[in-house]
Write a protein that holds these residues in place. Structure first.
Motif: not given
Length: 80
Positions: A64-77
């Motif tokens: 969940m830590e990784v998933y949330n961080r990746v989600s934050d990054v891809i939401d910027g695209f």
């Protein structure tokens, strides 16, 4: 001078700044195309299962830590 779009993502002790314009330029130069991350967003359990299969990694963070961080990054695209 082009305006540089950046994602500022807070890590526990610092910030990560991603230069999106530079990424798009690299993708264009290498003939790559950015997907829409649909599988990542809609197939949560499959992504988690694949992550859980990664064994032998020291200090592997919780999924969940990784998933949330990746989600934050891809939401910027912005992907069409």
């Amino acid at each position: 001078v082009p305006i540089v779009t950046k994602i500022k993502y807070k890590y526990p002790f610092d910030y990560l700044i991603i230069n999106i314009d530079e990424l798009y330029q690299i993708w264009e130069e290498t003939g790559r195309k950015l997907g829409n991350f649909a599988e990542f967003k809609t197939q949560f359990f499959e992504v988690k299962e694949a992550y859980d299969k990664l064994k032998g990694i020291k200090n592997k963070p919780e999924f969940m830590e990784v998933y949330n961080r990746v989600s934050d990054v891809i939401d910027g695209f912005s992907v069409n």
